[in-house]
Scaffold this motif. Structure first.
Motif, PDB file in Angstrom:
ATOM      1  N   PHE A 145       0.826  -1.208   0.000  1.00 20.32           N
ATOM      2  CA  PHE A 145       0.000   0.000   0.000  1.00 20.32           C
ATOM      3  C   PHE A 145       0.861   1.259   0.000  1.00 20.32           C
ATOM      4  O   PHE A 145       1.992   1.283   0.478  1.00 20.32           O
ATOM      5  CB  PHE A 145      -0.975   0.019   1.181  1.00 20.32           C
ATOM      6  CG  PHE A 145      -0.331   0.148   2.539  1.00 20.32           C
ATOM      7  CD1 PHE A 145       0.052   1.367   3.046  1.00 20.32           C
ATOM      8  CD2 PHE A 145      -0.135  -0.983   3.329  1.00 20.32           C
ATOM      9  CE1 PHE A 145       0.617   1.481   4.301  1.00 20.32           C
ATOM     10  CE2 PHE A 145       0.422  -0.891   4.590  1.00 20.32           C
ATOM     11  CZ  PHE A 145       0.818   0.354   5.076  1.00 20.32           C
ATOM     12  N   PHE A 146       0.271   2.301  -0.572  1.00 19.24           N
ATOM     13  CA  PHE A 146       0.829   3.654  -0.590  1.00 19.24           C
ATOM     14  C   PHE A 146      -0.175   4.539   0.123  1.00 19.24           C
ATOM     15  O   PHE A 146      -1.362   4.523  -0.186  1.00 19.24           O
ATOM     16  CB  PHE A 146       1.031   4.115  -2.037  1.00 19.24           C
ATOM     17  CG  PHE A 146       1.439   5.558  -2.177  1.00 19.24           C
ATOM     18  CD1 PHE A 146       2.774   5.923  -2.161  1.00 19.24           C
ATOM     19  CD2 PHE A 146       0.483   6.556  -2.326  1.00 19.24           C
ATOM     20  CE1 PHE A 146       3.146   7.248  -2.292  1.00 19.24           C
ATOM     21  CE2 PHE A 146       0.848   7.879  -2.458  1.00 19.24           C
ATOM     22  CZ  PHE A 146       2.182   8.230  -2.446  1.00 19.24           C
ATOM     23  N   LYS A 184      -3.682   3.866  -1.645  1.00 18.08           N
ATOM     24  CA  LYS A 184      -3.819   3.114  -2.887  1.00 18.08           C
ATOM     25  C   LYS A 184      -3.034   1.810  -2.778  1.00 18.08           C
ATOM     26  O   LYS A 184      -1.956   1.764  -2.179  1.00 18.08           O
ATOM     27  CB  LYS A 184      -3.293   3.932  -4.076  1.00 18.08           C
ATOM     28  CG  LYS A 184      -3.359   3.169  -5.414  1.00 18.08           C
ATOM     29  CD  LYS A 184      -2.920   4.031  -6.560  1.00 18.08           C
ATOM     30  CE  LYS A 184      -2.868   3.229  -7.857  1.00 18.08           C
ATOM     31  NZ  LYS A 184      -4.155   2.590  -8.173  1.00 18.08           N
ATOM     32  N   SER A 185      -3.588   0.762  -3.356  1.00 20.79           N
ATOM     33  CA  SER A 185      -2.879  -0.511  -3.425  1.00 20.79           C
ATOM     34  C   SER A 185      -1.868  -0.461  -4.567  1.00 20.79           C
ATOM     35  O   SER A 185      -2.184  -0.022  -5.672  1.00 20.79           O
ATOM     36  CB  SER A 185      -3.876  -1.649  -3.661  1.00 20.79           C
ATOM     37  OG  SER A 185      -3.202  -2.879  -3.773  1.00 20.79           O
ATOM     38  N   LEU A 186      -0.629  -0.892  -4.285  1.00 22.26           N
ATOM     39  CA  LEU A 186       0.421  -0.919  -5.305  1.00 22.26           C
ATOM     40  C   LEU A 186       0.467  -2.295  -5.980  1.00 22.26           C
ATOM     41  O   LEU A 186      -0.006  -3.287  -5.436  1.00 22.26           O
ATOM     42  CB  LEU A 186       1.775  -0.606  -4.663  1.00 22.26           C
ATOM     43  CG  LEU A 186       1.896   0.775  -4.001  1.00 22.26           C
ATOM     44  CD1 LEU A 186       3.262   0.925  -3.343  1.00 22.26           C
ATOM     45  CD2 LEU A 186       1.674   1.890  -5.010  1.00 22.26           C
ATOM     46  N   LYS A 187       1.060  -2.323  -7.137  1.00 21.33           N
ATOM     47  CA  LYS A 187       1.098  -3.553  -7.932  1.00 21.33           C
ATOM     48  C   LYS A 187       1.965  -4.637  -7.300  1.00 21.33           C
ATOM     49  O   LYS A 187       1.755  -5.817  -7.518  1.00 21.33           O
ATOM     50  CB  LYS A 187       1.637  -3.255  -9.338  1.00 21.33           C
ATOM     51  CG  LYS A 187       0.731  -2.406 -10.198  1.00 21.33           C
ATOM     52  CD  LYS A 187       1.374  -2.174 -11.571  1.00 21.33           C
ATOM     53  CE  LYS A 187       0.514  -1.293 -12.456  1.00 21.33           C
ATOM     54  NZ  LYS A 187       1.155  -1.035 -13.768  1.00 21.33           N
ATOM     55  N   ILE A 221       9.430  -1.102  -9.762  1.00 20.68           N
ATOM     56  CA  ILE A 221       8.545  -0.772  -8.637  1.00 20.68           C
ATOM     57  C   ILE A 221       8.462   0.739  -8.444  1.00 20.68           C
ATOM     58  O   ILE A 221       7.374   1.316  -8.329  1.00 20.68           O
ATOM     59  CB  ILE A 221       9.039  -1.456  -7.344  1.00 20.68           C
ATOM     60  CG1 ILE A 221       8.864  -2.978  -7.446  1.00 20.68           C
ATOM     61  CG2 ILE A 221       8.290  -0.916  -6.123  1.00 20.68           C
ATOM     62  CD1 ILE A 221       9.488  -3.749  -6.302  1.00 20.68           C
ATOM     63  N   PHE A 222       9.614   1.392  -8.433  1.00 22.48           N
ATOM     64  CA  PHE A 222       9.600   2.829  -8.157  1.00 22.48           C
ATOM     65  C   PHE A 222       9.149   3.652  -9.358  1.00 22.48           C
ATOM     66  O   PHE A 222       8.738   4.801  -9.196  1.00 22.48           O
ATOM     67  CB  PHE A 222      10.972   3.289  -7.651  1.00 22.48           C
ATOM     68  CG  PHE A 222      11.231   2.856  -6.242  1.00 22.48           C
ATOM     69  CD1 PHE A 222      10.462   3.349  -5.204  1.00 22.48           C
ATOM     70  CD2 PHE A 222      12.213   1.921  -5.943  1.00 22.48           C
ATOM     71  CE1 PHE A 222      10.673   2.931  -3.908  1.00 22.48           C
ATOM     72  CE2 PHE A 222      12.435   1.506  -4.649  1.00 22.48           C
ATOM     73  CZ  PHE A 222      11.665   2.017  -3.632  1.00 22.48           C
ATOM     74  N   LEU A 223       9.198   3.090 -10.531  1.00 23.76           N
ATOM     75  CA  LEU A 223       8.570   3.751 -11.673  1.00 23.76           C
ATOM     76  C   LEU A 223       7.056   3.800 -11.442  1.00 23.76           C
ATOM     77  O   LEU A 223       6.409   4.831 -11.682  1.00 23.76           O
ATOM     78  CB  LEU A 223       8.893   2.992 -12.963  1.00 23.76           C
ATOM     79  CG  LEU A 223       8.245   3.543 -14.245  1.00 23.76           C
ATOM     80  CD1 LEU A 223       8.708   4.969 -14.508  1.00 23.76           C
ATOM     81  CD2 LEU A 223       8.562   2.645 -15.434  1.00 23.76           C
ATOM     82  N   HIS A 224       6.494   2.677 -10.978  1.00 23.83           N
ATOM     83  CA  HIS A 224       5.059   2.632 -10.641  1.00 23.83           C
ATOM     84  C   HIS A 224       4.744   3.582  -9.489  1.00 23.83           C
ATOM     85  O   HIS A 224       3.758   4.335  -9.539  1.00 23.83           O
ATOM     86  CB  HIS A 224       4.688   1.196 -10.285  1.00 23.83           C
ATOM     87  CG  HIS A 224       3.296   1.048  -9.740  1.00 23.83           C
ATOM     88  ND1 HIS A 224       2.180   1.486 -10.419  1.00 23.83           N
ATOM     89  CD2 HIS A 224       2.849   0.507  -8.577  1.00 23.83           C
ATOM     90  CE1 HIS A 224       1.089   1.221  -9.690  1.00 23.83           C
ATOM     91  NE2 HIS A 224       1.476   0.637  -8.573  1.00 23.83           N
ATOM     92  N   VAL A 283       2.177   6.974  -9.171  1.00 28.35           N
ATOM     93  CA  VAL A 283       1.176   7.167  -8.118  1.00 28.35           C
ATOM     94  C   VAL A 283       1.399   8.511  -7.414  1.00 28.35           C
ATOM     95  O   VAL A 283       0.447   9.252  -7.133  1.00 28.35           O
ATOM     96  CB  VAL A 283       1.239   6.017  -7.097  1.00 28.35           C
ATOM     97  CG1 VAL A 283       0.286   6.289  -5.925  1.00 28.35           C
ATOM     98  CG2 VAL A 283       0.873   4.703  -7.762  1.00 28.35           C
ATOM     99  N   ILE A 284       2.660   8.851  -7.142  1.00 24.65           N
ATOM    100  CA  ILE A 284       2.977  10.123  -6.493  1.00 24.65           C
ATOM    101  C   ILE A 284       2.553  11.289  -7.376  1.00 24.65           C
ATOM    102  O   ILE A 284       1.985  12.287  -6.908  1.00 24.65           O
ATOM    103  CB  ILE A 284       4.481  10.189  -6.169  1.00 24.65           C
ATOM    104  CG1 ILE A 284       4.808   9.238  -5.009  1.00 24.65           C
ATOM    105  CG2 ILE A 284       4.911  11.609  -5.826  1.00 24.65           C
ATOM    106  CD1 ILE A 284       6.279   9.158  -4.675  1.00 24.65           C
TER     107      ILE A 284
END
Length: 512
Positions: free
Chosen positions: A167-168, A180-183, A233-236, A240-241
């Motif tokens: 989660f974020f 938000k749920s992350l992938k 991961i951090f691209l995703h 989101v950010i």
């Protein structure tokens, strides 16, 4: 859970329905329990991961009476989210205080499918019979601010990778803003890592590698693919950010807390800070619990902390449908039995009831009169002692505040002096040292510059020329061997100048 209820329950048990593990806690101790069981004296807490609910921000008119708020929100939620009218969703909400405008009130609304609760929590209910609280996981973070574990009111992001979800979450001024749920859950990370690696490893082995070696694993293939994985991961996360900034009018984030259910991952916060350009700290807080050296999932510790909060300190957003049975006296059957017993007792005791009551009341009056005199005298004495203690405390606090201010001023001065004496690079000495090396390897210095970037990196850039590429490469090897503890060297290109018949290159030396 009110204060009185907190005193009633001797233990707290936290349940992770997605992983099937339980932790019991008494006072300030937490430990894993492999065989949880029903107990009237324990308070049971669980959570909903971000895949288990829908959250949205809903605005309604301030003219709507408080008693009608739920109905108004329910109607708007069904309309805006296009929910199936045939299903009676569980809907809870908390007010977004800082979001309200002159004419509207805004609420964070959480929606849960009833089948989710019935199916996901069935094993938990089979084990412990009831669950007092089921809380959306981002709301557990409120306890970090209530208990002053995080003392600032900045804009904070929280990223946490669990085994079945990630989660974020955003908090601003110590209030929930967005989740938000992350992938990438830990399982999804494992699957993607095995895909990149081209071979299969166990999930437990993958989590152990992250917890024990982090991103600097000794296996070169593992490290290369871990870096690639976290790049994805951090691209995703970056996307989101970007969305959150635009949707909630956020200029910048002050700090990100990042962690995993497998434990602290060495180098993860530094990698995130480098990739996202935001100050990053580990999602690994000191909650004050004794864990006997065990690595306990942060979510379990948050649940125990949340379960100890007063009702007015936390978000009241409880999705449980698995309530504990009411006390015997409040059940219909219990009321009937008690009324029947009371009627029977009254019938049997009726002849002597009036005589007994008068005698009892006289005796009670005498006892209470004597007790009142003792308590009154003790009250006056203690009030005097308390007033004296308060006066002493205020005087001591004033002195302590003055000492803290003086200490802080001296500390700041010493830090500045230390930075000037120790950390500030002596540029002339450094350039003279490099010049000797250039002369030694027959390389001429054409230009020199010095710069500092936003990350406080101090960089010397030397423009070099030589009649031979071997001299330049020999110089670079010498500098790398001799000064690797002091500098990071970068030399990307050696070019040939036809007019001057010489080789040109640009050497960068970054002070560590």
């Amino acid at each position: 859970m009110s204060k009185s209820k907190q005193q009633t329950y001797s233990t707290i048990v936290s349940a992770n329905p997605y992983k099937g593990d339980y932790y019991g806690g008494t006072f300030n101790t937490i430990s894993k329990t492999s065989s949880p069981s029903f107990s009237k004296e324990q308070y049971a807490v669980s959570f909903l991961n971000t895949k288990g609910f829908i959250s949205t921000l809903i605005g309604i008119s301030k003219n709507i009476p408080e008693d009608d708020v739920y109905d108004a929100l329910e109607n708007k939620v069904y309309e805006e989210l296009a929910l199936d009218m045939a299903i009676e969703y569980h809907i809870k909400y908390i007010e977004a205080v800082h979001r309200s405008t002159e004419g509207d009130r805004y609420f964070h609304v959480f929606v849960v499918d009833p089948l989710t609760l019935e199916q996901e929590y069935a094993p938990v209910v089979n084990a412990i019979k009831y669950i007092d609280q089921i809380v959306p996981v981002p709301l557990l973070l409120k306890s970090l601010y209530v208990k002053d574990i995080i003392e600032t009111s900045d804009i904070h992001c929280f990223i946490y990778f669990q085994e079945n979800d990630a989660f974020f979450c955003i908090y601003n001024e110590q209030e929930f803003i967005y989740a938000k749920s992350l992938k990438f859950s830990l399982k999804q990370m494992h699957e993607r890592f095995c895909e990149l690696l081209g071979e299969q490893i166990d999930l437990a082995q993958f989590e152990t590698m992250l917890a024990e070696e982090g991103l600097n694993t000794s296996n070169p293939d593992y490290q290369k693919n871990l870096i690639k994985l976290f790049g994805e991961i951090f691209l995703h996360v970056s996307d989101v950010i970007t969305y959150a900034k635009r949707a909630y009018d956020i200029k910048k984030f002050d700090e990100i807390y990042i962690g995993t259910g497998a434990g602290s991952v060495l180098g993860l916060d530094e990698y995130a800070q480098t990739y996202l350009g935001i100050k990053t700290s580990p999602f690994n807080f000191d909650y004050g619990f004794h864990t006997n050296g065990q690595n306990i999932d942060q979510i379990h510790q948050l649940m125990h902390l949340y379960g100890r909060l007063e009702a007015d300190e936390r978000y009241e957003c409880n999705f449980t449908i698995f309530h504990r049975p009411p006390p015997f006296a409040k059940r219909d059957s219990g009321k009937l039995i008690l009324v029947t017993a009371a009627a029977l007792a009254a019938a049997l005791l009726y002849p002597g009831v009036y005589w007994g009551l008068s005698y009892v009341e006289e005796f009670r009056h005498a006892v209470l009169t004597k007790e009142y005199e003792q308590v009154h005298n003790e009250k006056i004495t203690r009030e005097q002692i308390v007033n004296l203690k308060i006066a002493n405390k205020n005087a001591a606090q004033k002195l302590l505040d003055e000492q803290k201010t003086a200490y802080k001023q001296k500390q700041d001065t010493l830090i500045q002096v230390h930075e000037k004496k120790v950390d500030y690079p002596m540029k002339a000495k450094i350039m003279a040292d490099f010049t000797r090396s250039f002369n030694q390897y027959r390389v001429q210095l054409k230009t020199i510059s010095y710069s500092e970037d936003l990350n406080d990196s101090k960089v010397f850039t030397f423009g070099l020329t030589s009649s031979s590429t071997q001299d330049i490469t020999a110089l670079l090897k010498h500098l790398t061997d001799a000064k690797r503890e002091q500098y990071d060297f970068k030399l990307e290109l050696i070019s040939y100048d036809e007019e001057q018949k010489s080789y040109l290159s640009e050497l960068k030396a970054v002070i560590k």
